[in-house]
Scaffold this active site. Structure first.
Site, PDB file in Angstrom:
ATOM      1  N   HIS A  64      -7.256   4.698   2.395  1.00  0.00           N
ATOM      2  CA  HIS A  64      -8.510   4.139   2.910  1.00  0.00           C
ATOM      3  C   HIS A  64      -8.542   2.625   2.699  1.00  0.00           C
ATOM      4  CE1 HIS A  64     -13.079   4.250   3.301  1.00  0.00           C
ATOM      5  NE2 HIS A  64     -12.876   3.072   2.703  1.00  0.00           N
ATOM      6  N   GLU A  65      -8.257   2.208   1.470  1.00  0.00           N
ATOM      7  CA  GLU A  65      -8.305   0.782   1.161  1.00  0.00           C
ATOM      8  C   GLU A  65      -7.147   0.024   1.816  1.00  0.00           C
ATOM      9  OE1 GLU A  65     -10.901  -0.306  -0.060  1.00  0.00           O
ATOM     10  OE2 GLU A  65     -11.788   1.499  -0.906  1.00  0.00           O
ATOM     11  N   HIS A  68      -8.055  -0.905   5.353  1.00  0.00           N
ATOM     12  CA  HIS A  68      -8.877  -2.119   5.379  1.00  0.00           C
ATOM     13  C   HIS A  68      -7.989  -3.357   5.253  1.00  0.00           C
ATOM     14  CE1 HIS A  68     -12.748  -0.208   5.266  1.00  0.00           C
ATOM     15  NE2 HIS A  68     -12.645   0.263   4.039  1.00  0.00           N
TER      16      HIS A  68
END
Length: 262
Positions: A64-65, A68
Site C-alpha cells: 500500500h505504502e 504511494h
C-alpha cells in the site's frame, strides 16, 4: 496513507534505494512458511493462522505504502527514494501511532484492517494535480486489488484441498483488504480519499482541510465506534465482498482462529 510536505531534492540514488529490504523479504518468508503450516495443519493451527494473517497484512501494508511512493517518485518527488520508501521496509513508513498502535488495536479487537504507516510526499514537486490525486488513489486501490486476488481461488473452486483453517484465514485476510480499501476511500481530510480530492480544492478549502487532516483518521475511528455507523460500514464491506466472491461464512471462522487468545 500518503501525506505531508517535505523539501525534496534529486541526487544520485544507489540501487539499494530500490531493492526490497531484508525486513520485507523476511516478512514475505514468514507469510509463505506460515501459509504452508496452516495449509498442512502443522502444530497449533490457531498460531499458524495468526502468523499467516499478521504477516500477510503487513505485506499488504508495505505494498500500500510502496504504491504511494512509486507514483510520487514517477510524478517528480525523488525524495521518497532517499527516505527508503521504495525498499518496502515497513520501518521506513513508521509513525508511532498510525503504524503500530491503531492498526494492531483494531485488528485485534475489531477485525478491521486499518492501514498504518506514512509516506511523506513533497507535493510541490509533483507535476500536476492528476498525479497528485493518483498518489492517494493507488494505496487503497492496491488493497482492493489484493482482495480480488485473494478471492480468486474461491471463485475457481480451488478451496477444496488443504486444511479448512487455511481457507478461513485467506477469507479473513481478503476481508481485511476490503475494510482497509473502503476506509481509505472515505473522502475525509487525513485519509487517502480526502487527500485524493485535496489538489482540486480552492485555497480556502485547502486551508480548512489542513486544519482537520491531522485528526482525520482519529475522527474516522471515533465514528466507527457508533453502533449504527459500524453496522452500516460492515454492510458495505460484505456487499463488496459478495460482488467479488468473498465467502462471508468463512470470514468469521478466520477471525475466530486469528484471535487465538479468546
Amino acid at each position: 496513507m500518503a501525506f505531508g510536505r517535505s523539501p525534496g531534492h534529486v541526487a544520485g540514488l544507489p540501487r539499494e534505494a530500490f531493492r526490497p529490504s531484508p525486513i520485507f523479504l523476511g516478512i514475505v518468508a514468514l507469510f509463505i512458511v506460515s501459509g504452508w503450516m496452516t495449509w498442512t495443519g502443522f502444530g497449533n493451527v490457531q498460531i499458524d493462522v495468526f502468523l499467516f494473517v499478521a504477516a500477510g497484512w503487513t505485506v499488504s501494508l508495505c505494498l500500500h505504502e510502496y504504491a504511494h511512493a512509486l507514483v510520487a517518485y514517477k510524478g517528480g518527488d525523488h525524495d521518497v527514494a532517499h527516505r527508503g520508501y521504495l525498499t518496502l521496509d515497513p520501518m521506513k513508513y513508521a509513525h508511532p501511532l498510525l503504524s503500530f498502535v491503531l492498526p494492531v488495536v483494531f485488528l485485534l479487537i475489531g477485525g478491521i484492517g486499518l492501514p498504518g504507516g506514512a509516506v511523506w510526499v513533497n507535493h510541490g514537486a509533483i507535476r500536476n494535480r492528476f498525479t497528485d490525486s493518483l498518489i492517494s488513489f493507488v494505496g487503497p486501490a492496491t488493497n482492493m486489488v489484493l482482495a480480488v486476488v485473494l478471492v480468486v481461488p474461491f471463485a475457481l473452486g480451488l478451496d477444496t484441498g488443504g486444511d479448512p483453517a487455511f481457507w478461513a484465514a485467506l477469507a479473513f485476510l481478503a476481508f481485511l483488504q476490503l475494510t482497509a480499501s473502503i476506509l481509505n476511500f472515505v473522502p475525509m481530510p487525513g485519509v487517502d480519499g480526502g487527500n485524493l480530492l485535496f489538489p482540486w480544492l480552492s485555497p480556502q478549502w485547502q486551508r480548512g482541510f489542513n486544519h482537520v487532516a491531522p485528526y482525520g483518521m482519529l475522527l474516522l475511528i471515533a465514528l466507527l465506534w457508533s453502533p449504527v455507523i459500524n453496522a452500516w460500514f460492515f454492510e458495505v464491506v460484505f456487499a463488496f465482498g459478495d460482488v467479488i466472491g468473498l465467502p462471508s461464512s468463512l470470514v468469521g471462522d478466520g477471525l475466530d482462529l486469528f484471535r487465538f487468545w479468546s
